[in-house]
Structure formats: C-alpha cells, structure tokens
Design a protein around this motif. Sequence first.
Motif, PDB file in Angstrom:
ATOM      1  N   LYS A  95       6.116   6.610   0.380  1.00  0.00           N
ATOM      2  CA  LYS A  95       4.806   7.431   0.746  1.00  0.00           C
ATOM      3  C   LYS A  95       3.692   6.136   1.074  1.00  0.00           C
ATOM      4  O   LYS A  95       3.290   5.534   0.147  1.00  0.00           O
ATOM      5  N   GLY A  96       2.825   6.582   1.832  1.00  0.00           N
ATOM      6  CA  GLY A  96       1.806   5.853   2.275  1.00  0.00           C
ATOM      7  C   GLY A  96       0.469   6.300   1.692  1.00  0.00           C
ATOM      8  O   GLY A  96       0.429   7.302   1.094  1.00  0.00           O
ATOM      9  N   PRO A  97      -0.554   5.695   1.842  1.00  0.00           N
ATOM     10  CA  PRO A  97      -1.906   6.103   1.400  1.00  0.00           C
ATOM     11  C   PRO A  97      -2.590   7.617   1.883  1.00  0.00           C
ATOM     12  O   PRO A  97      -1.846   8.005   2.798  1.00  0.00           O
ATOM     13  N   PRO A  98      -3.229   8.451   1.132  1.00  0.00           N
ATOM     14  CA  PRO A  98      -3.720   8.058  -0.183  1.00  0.00           C
ATOM     15  C   PRO A  98      -2.436   8.233  -1.205  1.00  0.00           C
ATOM     16  O   PRO A  98      -1.771   8.887  -1.251  1.00  0.00           O
ATOM     17  N   LEU A  99      -2.585   7.195  -2.156  1.00  0.00           N
ATOM     18  CA  LEU A  99      -1.687   7.058  -3.149  1.00  0.00           C
ATOM     19  C   LEU A  99      -2.136   7.519  -4.599  1.00  0.00           C
ATOM     20  O   LEU A  99      -3.631   7.557  -4.875  1.00  0.00           O
ATOM     21  N   GLU A 138      18.087  14.357  -6.729  1.00  0.00           N
ATOM     22  CA  GLU A 138      17.118  14.212  -8.008  1.00  0.00           C
ATOM     23  C   GLU A 138      16.342  12.789  -7.940  1.00  0.00           C
ATOM     24  O   GLU A 138      17.040  11.814  -7.622  1.00  0.00           O
ATOM     25  N   PHE A 139      15.170  12.919  -8.792  1.00  0.00           N
ATOM     26  CA  PHE A 139      14.672  11.707  -8.922  1.00  0.00           C
ATOM     27  C   PHE A 139      15.347  10.689  -9.869  1.00  0.00           C
ATOM     28  O   PHE A 139      15.939  11.114 -10.810  1.00  0.00           O
ATOM     29  N   VAL A 140      15.200   9.195  -9.460  1.00  0.00           N
ATOM     30  CA  VAL A 140      15.606   8.344 -10.240  1.00  0.00           C
ATOM     31  C   VAL A 140      14.565   7.481 -10.679  1.00  0.00           C
ATOM     32  O   VAL A 140      14.475   7.072 -12.045  1.00  0.00           O
ATOM     33  N   ALA A 141      14.002   6.675  -9.877  1.00  0.00           N
ATOM     34  CA  ALA A 141      12.780   5.865 -10.183  1.00  0.00           C
ATOM     35  C   ALA A 141      11.676   5.940  -9.003  1.00  0.00           C
ATOM     36  O   ALA A 141      11.939   6.141  -8.092  1.00  0.00           O
ATOM     37  N   GLN A 142      10.611   5.370  -9.739  1.00  0.00           N
ATOM     38  CA  GLN A 142       9.224   5.233  -8.646  1.00  0.00           C
ATOM     39  C   GLN A 142       8.647   4.094  -9.294  1.00  0.00           C
ATOM     40  O   GLN A 142       8.316   3.715 -10.212  1.00  0.00           O
ATOM     41  N   ASP A 143       7.984   3.414  -8.034  1.00  0.00           N
ATOM     42  CA  ASP A 143       6.970   2.369  -8.381  1.00  0.00           C
ATOM     43  C   ASP A 143       5.857   2.385  -7.514  1.00  0.00           C
ATOM     44  O   ASP A 143       6.053   2.416  -6.243  1.00  0.00           O
ATOM     45  N   THR A 144       4.692   2.894  -8.056  1.00  0.00           N
ATOM     46  CA  THR A 144       3.665   2.872  -7.241  1.00  0.00           C
ATOM     47  C   THR A 144       2.439   1.792  -7.740  1.00  0.00           C
ATOM     48  O   THR A 144       2.109   2.041  -8.827  1.00  0.00           O
ATOM     49  N   LEU A 145       2.305   1.003  -6.840  1.00  0.00           N
ATOM     50  CA  LEU A 145       1.217  -0.287  -7.272  1.00  0.00           C
ATOM     51  C   LEU A 145       1.593  -0.904  -8.700  1.00  0.00           C
ATOM     52  O   LEU A 145       0.514  -0.997  -9.345  1.00  0.00           O
ATOM     53  N   GLY A 146       2.777  -0.963  -9.043  1.00  0.00           N
ATOM     54  CA  GLY A 146       3.122  -1.506 -10.267  1.00  0.00           C
ATOM     55  C   GLY A 146       3.406  -0.347 -11.430  1.00  0.00           C
ATOM     56  O   GLY A 146       3.896  -0.887 -12.395  1.00  0.00           O
ATOM     57  N   THR A 147       2.927   0.670 -11.136  1.00  0.00           N
ATOM     58  CA  THR A 147       3.239   1.763 -12.259  1.00  0.00           C
ATOM     59  C   THR A 147       4.670   2.248 -11.815  1.00  0.00           C
ATOM     60  O   THR A 147       4.671   2.775 -10.907  1.00  0.00           O
ATOM     61  N   TYR A 175       0.935  -1.363   0.245  1.00  0.00           N
ATOM     62  CA  TYR A 175       0.015   0.164  -0.054  1.00  0.00           C
ATOM     63  C   TYR A 175       0.932   1.222  -0.099  1.00  0.00           C
ATOM     64  O   TYR A 175       0.311   2.269   0.403  1.00  0.00           O
ATOM     65  N   PHE A 176       2.237   1.041  -0.505  1.00  0.00           N
ATOM     66  CA  PHE A 176       3.125   2.297  -0.322  1.00  0.00           C
ATOM     67  C   PHE A 176       3.775   2.394  -1.452  1.00  0.00           C
ATOM     68  O   PHE A 176       3.958   1.510  -2.282  1.00  0.00           O
ATOM     69  N   ALA A 177       3.880   3.720  -2.239  1.00  0.00           N
ATOM     70  CA  ALA A 177       4.882   4.190  -3.197  1.00  0.00           C
ATOM     71  C   ALA A 177       6.204   4.131  -2.823  1.00  0.00           C
ATOM     72  O   ALA A 177       6.454   4.412  -1.709  1.00  0.00           O
ATOM     73  N   MET A 178       7.135   3.517  -3.497  1.00  0.00           N
ATOM     74  CA  MET A 178       8.416   3.489  -3.236  1.00  0.00           C
ATOM     75  C   MET A 178       9.439   4.075  -4.540  1.00  0.00           C
ATOM     76  O   MET A 178       8.908   3.937  -5.545  1.00  0.00           O
TER      77      MET A 178
END
Length: 124
Positions: A97-101, A46-55, A31-34
């Motif tokens: 980051k936790g919910p809400p996502l 700077e941003f490198v990568a993100q995974d939110t519920l598979g996106t 339930y968390f974005a990473m």
Amino acid sequence: QVQLVESGGGLVQPGGSLRLSCAASGFSLDYFAMGWFREAPGKEREFVAQDTLGTTYYADSVKGRFTISRDKDKSSQYLQMNSLKPEDTAVYYCATKGPPLRLAKLTQWEYTYWGQGTQVTVSS
C-alpha cells in the motif's frame, strides 16, 4: 506499473524453515507499507505480518517464528519462517500500500497491490 512477484515456497517438514521473497517493481519500498497474508484451503485469507516504515506487526500465531524484512537495494521484501508447523500450510501472498501511510496495522482491504501467491506446505 506496480508488480509483486513471490517466490520461495515449497514443501518442508515440520520444524523446518523457508524464506519467502517478494520482488517489487514500479515503486520504491521506501514509501510503501508491505504485508504478508496467507490463505489455507477452506479458510479465509488471514494476516501474517506487516512492515510500515520499520514498524512491524505479526499475527499471534506466527509471532516469534516469522520475521518480516526488506532490502530496498534489491526492491524485495522477505518473510523468514522458522519452526514451521502443519497449520502454516497455505498460499502466501505479499501485498503493498502506498501513501498516505499510517503506522497502525492495516486490514487486507487497505492494500492496493497483491502478488500471485506462493504455496507453502508443511508436512512430514
């Protein structure tokens, strides 16, 4: 208590590979974005990568070379880094980051928890 601990950094030659790990505790990865960020000397984080519920999202500078993934059973997130370049040298941080996502790309200010960072040095 939410805690993130990175590991896997080190010294690697240009063209080499490293896999960074981020061990999570105190929450469920379901339930968390990473995300992964990096900070080079004298430069802003700077941003490198993100995974939110598979996106997933990647910075243009790492697209096609880096892959973000997670193992929920091990409560860990990973950043596989291939074809490393000297300009990839930085301290790498994982964040969550936790919910809400929302599935959109998040800014670093939206992340709630951060790890302590792991140094990656790409040099011959």
